[in-house]
Motif scaffolding. Sequence first.
Motif, mmCIF file in Angstrom:
data_model
loop_
_atom_site.group_PDB
_atom_site.id
_atom_site.type_symbol
_atom_site.label_atom_id
_atom_site.label_comp_id
_atom_site.label_asym_id
_atom_site.label_seq_id
_atom_site.Cartn_x
_atom_site.Cartn_y
_atom_site.Cartn_z
ATOM 1 N N ILE A 162 0.831 -1.204 0.000
ATOM 2 C CA ILE A 162 0.000 0.000 0.000
ATOM 3 C C ILE A 162 0.865 1.253 0.000
ATOM 4 O O ILE A 162 0.568 2.242 -0.699
ATOM 5 C CB ILE A 162 -0.939 -0.005 1.228
ATOM 6 C CG1 ILE A 162 -2.028 -1.061 1.046
ATOM 7 C CG2 ILE A 162 -1.565 1.369 1.446
ATOM 8 C CD1 ILE A 162 -2.934 -1.219 2.241
ATOM 9 N N THR A 163 1.954 1.218 0.759
ATOM 10 C CA THR A 163 2.831 2.383 0.876
ATOM 11 C C THR A 163 3.381 2.835 -0.468
ATOM 12 O O THR A 163 3.603 4.032 -0.697
ATOM 13 C CB THR A 163 3.996 2.062 1.841
ATOM 14 O OG1 THR A 163 3.466 1.754 3.132
ATOM 15 C CG2 THR A 163 4.939 3.239 1.967
ATOM 16 N N LYS A 164 3.576 1.903 -1.377
ATOM 17 C CA LYS A 164 4.104 2.248 -2.701
ATOM 18 C C LYS A 164 3.166 3.175 -3.468
ATOM 19 O O LYS A 164 3.602 3.876 -4.389
ATOM 20 C CB LYS A 164 4.350 0.974 -3.512
ATOM 21 C CG LYS A 164 5.407 0.058 -2.911
ATOM 22 C CD LYS A 164 5.538 -1.232 -3.718
ATOM 23 C CE LYS A 164 6.554 -2.175 -3.086
ATOM 24 N NZ LYS A 164 6.677 -3.456 -3.849
ATOM 25 N N HIS A 165 1.896 3.190 -3.096
ATOM 26 C CA HIS A 165 0.911 4.024 -3.790
ATOM 27 C C HIS A 165 0.696 5.374 -3.097
ATOM 28 O O HIS A 165 -0.029 6.223 -3.633
ATOM 29 C CB HIS A 165 -0.434 3.294 -3.862
ATOM 30 C CG HIS A 165 -0.418 2.079 -4.736
ATOM 31 N ND1 HIS A 165 -0.642 2.130 -6.092
ATOM 32 C CD2 HIS A 165 -0.202 0.768 -4.431
ATOM 33 C CE1 HIS A 165 -0.564 0.910 -6.597
ATOM 34 N NE2 HIS A 165 -0.307 0.060 -5.611
ATOM 35 N N LEU A 166 1.282 5.566 -1.941
ATOM 36 C CA LEU A 166 1.070 6.791 -1.175
ATOM 37 C C LEU A 166 2.237 7.748 -1.357
ATOM 38 O O LEU A 166 3.348 7.333 -1.729
ATOM 39 C CB LEU A 166 0.909 6.447 0.310
ATOM 40 C CG LEU A 166 -0.195 5.449 0.678
ATOM 41 C CD1 LEU A 166 -0.218 5.233 2.197
ATOM 42 C CD2 LEU A 166 -1.557 5.930 0.187
ATOM 43 N N PRO A 167 2.034 9.026 -1.083
ATOM 44 C CA PRO A 167 3.144 9.972 -1.135
ATOM 45 C C PRO A 167 4.280 9.546 -0.208
ATOM 46 O O PRO A 167 4.046 8.948 0.851
ATOM 47 C CB PRO A 167 2.503 11.286 -0.658
ATOM 48 C CG PRO A 167 1.051 11.131 -0.996
ATOM 49 C CD PRO A 167 0.744 9.683 -0.782
ATOM 50 N N GLU A 168 5.503 9.848 -0.583
ATOM 51 C CA GLU A 168 6.668 9.404 0.176
ATOM 52 C C GLU A 168 6.741 10.004 1.576
ATOM 53 O O GLU A 168 7.393 9.436 2.459
ATOM 54 C CB GLU A 168 7.951 9.737 -0.596
ATOM 55 C CG GLU A 168 8.091 8.969 -1.917
ATOM 56 C CD GLU A 168 9.381 9.293 -2.629
ATOM 57 O OE1 GLU A 168 10.146 10.145 -2.101
ATOM 58 O OE2 GLU A 168 9.639 8.714 -3.697
ATOM 59 N N ASP A 169 6.079 11.142 1.774
ATOM 60 C CA ASP A 169 6.202 11.812 3.061
ATOM 61 C C ASP A 169 5.163 11.346 4.095
ATOM 62 O O ASP A 169 5.079 11.899 5.188
ATOM 63 C CB ASP A 169 6.092 13.330 2.899
ATOM 64 C CG ASP A 169 4.772 13.767 2.269
ATOM 65 O OD1 ASP A 169 4.036 12.897 1.769
ATOM 66 O OD2 ASP A 169 4.487 14.985 2.285
ATOM 67 N N VAL A 170 4.367 10.324 3.754
ATOM 68 C CA VAL A 170 3.385 9.826 4.723
ATOM 69 C C VAL A 170 4.121 9.009 5.785
ATOM 70 O O VAL A 170 4.741 7.989 5.459
ATOM 71 C CB VAL A 170 2.314 8.946 4.034
ATOM 72 C CG1 VAL A 170 1.359 8.363 5.079
ATOM 73 C CG2 VAL A 170 1.534 9.769 3.012
#
Length: 288
Positions: A162-170
């Motif tokens: 899931i993290t791969k689809h979110l902005p890097e700064d989350v």
Amino acid sequence: MRWIHKGKPLFDAASIVSGAIVGGVAVAVAWVYSTKDGPDAPKYPFQVTASWTTNSEPSVKWDHNWDKRDPESKTRPKKNNEDEIDYEKRLAKNKPTATRHLFLIRHGQYNLEGITDFERKLTALGKEQADFTGLRLSLMKQPWTKLISSTMTRAKETADIITKHLPEDVPRDYCDFLREGAPIPPEPPVGHWRPEHQDGSRIEAAFRKYFHRADADQLEDSYEILVCHANVIRYFVCRGLQFPPEAWLRISLNNGSITHMYIRPNGRVGIRYMGESGHMPVEKVTST
């Protein structure tokens, strides 16, 4: 008006209809009531009660201080000689203004044959499901505040995808409290269900950690993602909506599904959708 049933009068009824314009929309309200009561009153095949038209009491009242963060409970009581304006100022400092949004994600399908947690990794289908879920979250265009996942292997793998689809700064974090377990004996009992763990106090601690209204100093709405497990999510839903927590096992959740709950500044809790998995092709949907 006189109501007749099988040739006999049931009761005299008065019908009241009122109309009003609210926000440019015409609103009409109508109700009927019986003029008979007592032992000779007719027995009707149904009874309709609406709290907004009657004085009926709800079967269960909402606990407004369920999270122990009601502003009045956090504000020192008013002194006898204190000005009302001064007290209201103190009270205002403890009043939240932001809404907290919690997105509860169930992990993808995993290897049910695994004995240890490490062996219970996502299957190829489970990884696909997590990918679909991550894509769905990215399309929401929310200003994600944080992603927190259970420390179990299948949850961490789901969160990784899931993290791969979110902005890097989350920001990302892990929490042992979110691990799978048996929150509370279900009602009605289920004979074939045998819990692997009895983790009620831990899962309740997880609920209290993540479910509460915003702090007064939180100025903007928050959007948190919790990647965890079916039992945990089902228990959270029941506790958050103040349903009997023993009902958790009556709910079913698909792998990779999304449950969106929110907590208003006044402490009211609601649910936008539960177990949403429409972002996946139907042939990819599982609930194991």
